[in-house]
Write a protein that holds these residues in place. Structure first.
Motif, mmCIF file in Angstrom:
data_model
loop_
_atom_site.group_PDB
_atom_site.id
_atom_site.type_symbol
_atom_site.label_atom_id
_atom_site.label_comp_id
_atom_site.label_asym_id
_atom_site.label_seq_id
_atom_site.Cartn_x
_atom_site.Cartn_y
_atom_site.Cartn_z
ATOM 1 N N VAL A 69 0.840 -1.201 0.000
ATOM 2 C CA VAL A 69 0.000 0.000 0.000
ATOM 3 C C VAL A 69 0.874 1.251 0.000
ATOM 4 O O VAL A 69 0.590 2.220 -0.718
ATOM 5 C CB VAL A 69 -0.970 -0.010 1.202
ATOM 6 C CG1 VAL A 69 -1.665 1.322 1.367
ATOM 7 C CG2 VAL A 69 -1.992 -1.127 1.042
ATOM 8 N N VAL A 73 0.882 4.165 -2.808
ATOM 9 C CA VAL A 73 0.672 5.582 -2.486
ATOM 10 C C VAL A 73 1.806 6.432 -3.052
ATOM 11 O O VAL A 73 1.570 7.517 -3.607
ATOM 12 C CB VAL A 73 0.521 5.773 -0.959
ATOM 13 C CG1 VAL A 73 0.619 7.235 -0.568
ATOM 14 C CG2 VAL A 73 -0.788 5.178 -0.488
ATOM 15 N N SER A 77 1.451 9.248 -5.890
ATOM 16 C CA SER A 77 1.915 10.621 -5.671
ATOM 17 C C SER A 77 2.816 11.085 -6.807
ATOM 18 O O SER A 77 2.833 12.272 -7.144
ATOM 19 C CB SER A 77 2.634 10.745 -4.323
ATOM 20 O OG SER A 77 3.864 10.068 -4.355
#
Length: 116
Positions: A69, A73, A77
């Motif tokens: 995860v 992320v 980003s």
């Protein structure tokens, strides 16, 4: 009137996130495949060895999932940063960190499991 140089749109802003995506997602899938096969390493184990392996795998698998995860992320980003020249370095760093996070996550998983 032209915008200031650091706020101008970067024409190749998509390259680093794209390369990172093409590396990170297959690496994460392969790592998840091998982590999923890891319990088969102790199929022939019995007793105390099996209990230690199962207990360590029960901790290591959620840690591995959290690490994936985190890698996702970071990858998102890299895509989500505004495509301006001033964000080019941050975008490249995020794009480099994402596949490195998958490798680090896999290493952490193997370190947490008490292999037979």
């Amino acid at each position: 009137m032209t915008p200031p140089p650091d706020t101008a749109r970067h024409p190749r802003a998509y390259v680093a996130p794209l390369v990172s995506t093409l590396l990170t997602l297959p690496m994460a899938a392969v790592a998840f495949f091998f982590v999923g096969l890891a319990p088969m390493a102790c199929d022939a184990c019995g007793g105390e060895v099996s209990d230690r392996f199962d207990a360590s795998y029960g901790v290591a698998f959620p840690v591995f999932g959290f690490g994936l995860v985190v890698a996702l992320v970071v990858l998102l980003s890299a895509w989500a940063l505004p495509w301006q020249r001033r964000n080019a370095a941050a975008r490249v760093w995020a794009a480099v960190i994402a596949p490195a996070a998958v490798v680090f996550d896999f290493i952490v998983f193997h370190g947490l499991v008490d292999w037979p």
